[in-house]
Design a protein around this motif. Structure first.
Motif, PDB file in Angstrom:
ATOM      1  N   GLN A  32       0.824  -1.203   0.000  1.00  0.00           N
ATOM      2  CA  GLN A  32       0.000   0.000   0.000  1.00  0.00           C
ATOM      3  C   GLN A  32       0.862   1.257   0.000  1.00  0.00           C
ATOM      4  O   GLN A  32       0.523   2.250  -0.626  1.00  0.00           O
ATOM      5  CB  GLN A  32      -0.935   0.005   1.204  1.00  0.00           C
ATOM      6  N   ILE A  33       1.989   1.204   0.696  1.00  0.00           N
ATOM      7  CA  ILE A  33       2.889   2.360   0.727  1.00  0.00           C
ATOM      8  C   ILE A  33       3.519   2.575  -0.639  1.00  0.00           C
ATOM      9  O   ILE A  33       3.600   3.703  -1.131  1.00  0.00           O
ATOM     10  CB  ILE A  33       3.973   2.166   1.803  1.00  0.00           C
ATOM     11  N   THR A  34       3.983   1.501  -1.268  1.00  0.00           N
ATOM     12  CA  THR A  34       4.678   1.635  -2.546  1.00  0.00           C
ATOM     13  C   THR A  34       3.733   1.827  -3.720  1.00  0.00           C
ATOM     14  O   THR A  34       4.161   2.274  -4.781  1.00  0.00           O
ATOM     15  CB  THR A  34       5.567   0.409  -2.815  1.00  0.00           C
ATOM     16  N   ALA A  35       2.465   1.505  -3.575  1.00  0.00           N
ATOM     17  CA  ALA A  35       1.512   1.645  -4.677  1.00  0.00           C
ATOM     18  C   ALA A  35       0.876   3.030  -4.716  1.00  0.00           C
ATOM     19  O   ALA A  35      -0.020   3.276  -5.518  1.00  0.00           O
ATOM     20  CB  ALA A  35       0.416   0.582  -4.564  1.00  0.00           C
ATOM     21  N   TYR A  36       1.351   3.933  -3.892  1.00  0.00           N
ATOM     22  CA  TYR A  36       0.759   5.277  -3.866  1.00  0.00           C
ATOM     23  C   TYR A  36       1.023   5.994  -5.175  1.00  0.00           C
ATOM     24  O   TYR A  36       2.143   6.021  -5.678  1.00  0.00           O
ATOM     25  CB  TYR A  36       1.333   6.101  -2.712  1.00  0.00           C
ATOM     26  N   GLN A  37      -0.010   6.586  -5.722  1.00  0.00           N
ATOM     27  CA  GLN A  37       0.121   7.412  -6.910  1.00  0.00           C
ATOM     28  C   GLN A  37      -0.525   8.747  -6.614  1.00  0.00           C
ATOM     29  O   GLN A  37      -1.638   8.800  -6.089  1.00  0.00           O
ATOM     30  CB  GLN A  37      -0.578   6.765  -8.105  1.00  0.00           C
ATOM     31  N   PRO A  38       0.164   9.833  -6.920  1.00  0.00           N
ATOM     32  CA  PRO A  38      -0.441  11.137  -6.657  1.00  0.00           C
ATOM     33  C   PRO A  38      -1.694  11.308  -7.500  1.00  0.00           C
ATOM     34  O   PRO A  38      -1.802  10.746  -8.596  1.00  0.00           O
ATOM     35  CB  PRO A  38       0.643  12.134  -7.056  1.00  0.00           C
ATOM     36  N   PRO A  39      -2.650  12.053  -6.994  1.00  0.00           N
ATOM     37  CA  PRO A  39      -3.891  12.223  -7.761  1.00  0.00           C
ATOM     38  C   PRO A  39      -3.623  12.916  -9.097  1.00  0.00           C
ATOM     39  O   PRO A  39      -2.770  13.800  -9.183  1.00  0.00           O
ATOM     40  CB  PRO A  39      -4.758  13.092  -6.848  1.00  0.00           C
ATOM     41  N   ALA A  40      -4.337  12.480 -10.107  1.00  0.00           N
ATOM     42  CA  ALA A  40      -4.174  13.046 -11.449  1.00  0.00           C
ATOM     43  C   ALA A  40      -4.863  14.401 -11.511  1.00  0.00           C
ATOM     44  O   ALA A  40      -6.026  14.543 -11.133  1.00  0.00           O
ATOM     45  CB  ALA A  40      -4.763  12.103 -12.487  1.00  0.00           C
ATOM     46  N   LEU A  41      -4.120  15.383 -11.960  1.00  0.00           N
ATOM     47  CA  LEU A  41      -4.702  16.716 -12.105  1.00  0.00           C
ATOM     48  C   LEU A  41      -5.587  16.737 -13.339  1.00  0.00           C
ATOM     49  O   LEU A  41      -5.260  16.140 -14.366  1.00  0.00           O
ATOM     50  CB  LEU A  41      -3.588  17.752 -12.238  1.00  0.00           C
ATOM     51  N   PRO A  42      -6.714  17.445 -13.260  1.00  0.00           N
ATOM     52  CA  PRO A  42      -7.586  17.498 -14.440  1.00  0.00           C
ATOM     53  C   PRO A  42      -6.891  18.264 -15.564  1.00  0.00           C
ATOM     54  O   PRO A  42      -6.201  19.244 -15.335  1.00  0.00           O
ATOM     55  CB  PRO A  42      -8.826  18.245 -13.940  1.00  0.00           C
ATOM     56  N   THR A  43      -7.077  17.766 -16.781  1.00  0.00           N
ATOM     57  CA  THR A  43      -6.480  18.439 -17.929  1.00  0.00           C
ATOM     58  C   THR A  43      -7.249  19.710 -18.215  1.00  0.00           C
ATOM     59  O   THR A  43      -8.427  19.848 -17.866  1.00  0.00           O
ATOM     60  CB  THR A  43      -6.497  17.523 -19.160  1.00  0.00           C
ATOM     61  N   SER A  44      -6.592  20.644 -18.866  1.00  0.00           N
ATOM     62  CA  SER A  44      -7.226  21.942 -19.108  1.00  0.00           C
ATOM     63  C   SER A  44      -8.385  21.847 -20.107  1.00  0.00           C
ATOM     64  O   SER A  44      -9.337  22.597 -20.018  1.00  0.00           O
ATOM     65  CB  SER A  44      -6.188  22.946 -19.600  1.00  0.00           C
ATOM     66  N   LEU A  45      -8.298  20.932 -21.047  1.00  0.00           N
ATOM     67  CA  LEU A  45      -9.344  20.823 -22.057  1.00  0.00           C
ATOM     68  C   LEU A  45      -9.516  19.354 -22.413  1.00  0.00           C
ATOM     69  O   LEU A  45      -8.616  18.723 -22.936  1.00  0.00           O
ATOM     70  CB  LEU A  45      -8.942  21.630 -23.304  1.00  0.00           C
TER      71      LEU A  45
END
Length: 129
Positions: free
Chosen positions: A93-106
């Protein structure tokens, strides 16, 4: 002399001084580990054992509590497997962390809507003239 003693004490600074003593009834062997955590229903030696608290005999010694767990070999292997599984789950669980995806502008939906509005304005301009 005092400096060397202090360093070894800091190196093994655990939250508790409690010990878990595992006694294998089948092989007549024992293992002693420091307890890292105690929950409502289990005694945990991180990465080594996770045994049910109700199955332990608890005594008080000079340094802290002693949890005696007497069991057959199969039960001890299961507690070791459970502790390893829990530790692997935490690590994954610690190593599988992925930062949240930022929404694309368009995105595609907005692009198609803007294109349709642009075409609609061109059609209105052509029809109005």
């Amino acid at each position: 002399m005092g400096l060397l003693k202090r360093k070894t004490e800091d190196e093994f600074n655990l939250e508790t001084d409690d010990l878990l003593i595992i006694f294998d009834n089948d092989k007549k062997t024992s293992d002693i580990k420091h307890v890292t955590d105690i929950t409502d229903d289990s005694v945990i030696c991180m990465g080594y054992y996770k045994v049910p608290l109700a199955d332990c005999e608890i005594t008080v010694g000079e340094m802290g509590r002693n949890f005696f767990y007497r069991a057959p070999s199969r039960s001890i292997h299961e507690t070791e497997r459970l502790a390893q599984l829990e530790m692997n789950t935490v690590f994954s669980q610690i190593t599988a962390y992925q930062p949240p995806a930022l929404p694309t502008s368009l995105d595609w939906t907005k692009g198609i809507l803007f294109a349709l509005i642009f075409i609609a304005f061109i059609i209105i301009a052509v029809v109005a003239t």
